[in-house]
Design a protein around this motif. Structure first.
Motif: not given
Length: 483
Positions: A288-289, A292-293, A296, A332-333
């Motif tokens: 997940e981390d 998200k990058q 972005c 996702l963000p």
């Protein structure tokens, strides 16, 4: 007329299996004297392979190709142990029995001509030797990677070099199959891990004893690497690629039953060469981390995108089988899908070849698996490299540095054998995407278009791979044992 029967033994990994079946089609289409029996080893857990093998009976129209499904062996699924070696060994009795039945049922005009073995099935050479027939290896990666295997095996066995000492080394190595020095950090994990290096390089040693190695590449792509192999003690080498599975990859279902209609309809609405496609192969997934990058980076880049986002496997430490998210918004963000709705599409499984063939695709963020590399070159789509495992770091280096056909997001990122390289930042990813999408007309971009044309010419009558396939067929027929 005597019919020569070849026994193909692929491993049931989708990237290996499909290309070996396509190779079988090439052979029987080219020469009416050849027929092929493909022995399908059964994995207990891979739905993609199951779906593909179940479809073979109806999708392969060639009357001279048949498929024999071997019994399933119920062995463990730990990828860090000796899973693959144990799996192949457990199937040797099944292969021996199937070939014995094939020989017994053969007509007076049929003769067993030899085995064509996956590059990691070299212990099956023993079975061919027992039957007194020759063996050939089908090598599903690049000529440069074959050269690396042969070179490292010589260093290990003849010069007593401990290959695992290159792990975490900053040194650059001189490999005969490259004109550039190779950073040790892009060597595959399998040769940097003491449990796996010897059995892996044993495959290179066994390959030397075969009648030939069939490589899924073409002379015009890797001229130096192909020429270097004779000096490394390789037997006859037949570059017959690019071997790709392109027929049927349209708007219809792919191997695992998904439909790609909505994906293609979305692409139809995008301007030419405007979309960056992110796809990481049948085993590609991120935590997940990292997701998200990536999100972005895509949002900040401003480029249109098609993102194949897969859910991590359910069980850690086991053979990695990702799946699709029921709702990708969960990783996702917040608000990402809404904010990017006009320029992007997040999907699960992707019909990769059909997507790469679409006029809207302007760049491909790829894990650099060799099949994906050949597909991107075939369709003239430039790659930004983000390798994950196996020999993908090596492929990325070859594409970026040796051949000048790709740009780099990262070349030494890896996730297999617990050799984690951490998380790539949004800045790194965005920079790679911008370079990929905003350098149309660059030297690298032009080279990709030229290689695309050469890849197609190689397969046409008189082309380098066409001629190489002809030599292979002649050698198969000439190497048949005398009755």
């Amino acid at each position: 007329m005597t019919h020569a029967e070849l026994v193909f033994v692929p491993i049931p990994a989708i990237g290996h299996l499909i290309s070996m079946v396509e190779m079988a089609k090439l052979l029987v289409d080219r020469d009416p004297r050849l027929s092929v029996t493909v022995l399908i080893m059964k994995l207990p857990f891979d739905a993609d392979v199951d779906s593909y093998t179940n479809s073979l009976a109806t999708s392969v129209a060639a009357t001279r190709i048949r498929f024999v499904h071997l019994p399933c062996e119920n062995i463990g699924t730990e990828i860090l142990g000796s899973f693959l070696t144990d799996f192949i060994e457990s199937n040797k009795p099944h292969v021996k029995r199937a070939v014995a039945e094939l020989v017994d049922s053969a007509s007076s005009t049929q003769q067993l001509a030899g085995f064509v073995l996956d590059m990691v099935c070299t212990t099956m050479i023993d079975l061919a030797d027992e039957l007194g027939v020759p063996s050939y290896v089908f090598f599903t990666s690049s000529a440069a990677f074959l050269g690396m295997m042969l070179h490292l095996q010589l260093l290990q066995d003849e010069h007593h070099v401990n290959i695992t000492e290159f792990k975490d080394s900053a040194s650059e190595l001189d490999f005969p199959s490259f004109t550039n020095l190779l950073p040790a950090k892009v060597l595959p994990s399998v040769v940097l891990t003491k449990e796996s290096v010897r059995p892996f390089l044993e495959h290179a040693k066994r390959m030397r004893a075969t009648k030939g190695i069939i490589v899924n590449t073409f002379d015009e792509l890797e001229p130096h690497a192909v020429r270097s192999l004779a000096g490394l003690g390789a037997p006859a080498v037949y570059p017959v690629g690019p071997i790709l599975s392109l027929n049927g990859e349209t708007k219809e279902k792919d191997i695992d039953g998904h439909r790609g209609d909505d994906i293609m309809e979305w692409l139809d609405k995008q301007p030419p060469s405007s979309v960056v496609f992110l796809c990481f192969g049948s085993r590609g997934w991120f935590g997940e981390d990292q997701v998200k990058q990536m999100a972005c980076a895509l949002e900040r880049s401003g480029h249109r995108f098609l993102w194949s986002l897969r859910r991590p496997p359910l069980s850690k430490g086991q053979v990695e089988i990702p799946s699709d998210y029921a709702d990708p918004a969960e990783v996702l963000p917040e608000g990402f899908l809404h904010r990017t709705a006009s320029v992007g599409k997040v999907i699960g499984w992707a019909p990769q070849a059909a997507v790469l063939a679409h006029r809207a695709i302007g760049g491909f963020v790829s894990h650099c698996g060799w099949n994906s590399t050949l597909e991107s070159l075939w369709f003239g789509v430039r790659v930004a490299t983000w390798p994950l495992r196996a020999e993908q770091q090596f492929n990325a280096f070859e594409l970026v540095v040796e051949l000048g056909l790709a740009t780099e997001i990262k070349m030494d990122y890896r996730r297999d054998f617990r050799m984690e390289s951490g998380i790539l930042t949004a800045d790194e990813i965005e920079g790679g995407i911008r370079k990929l999408m905003e350098e149309a007309g660059s030297e690298s971009w032009k080279k990709v278009k030229e290689v695309s044309e050469k890849s197609r010419k190689a397969l046409t009558e008189g082309g380098s791979s066409y001629l190489s396939l002809g030599r292979l067929i002649d050698d198969i027929l000439n190497n048949m044992p005398l009755i």
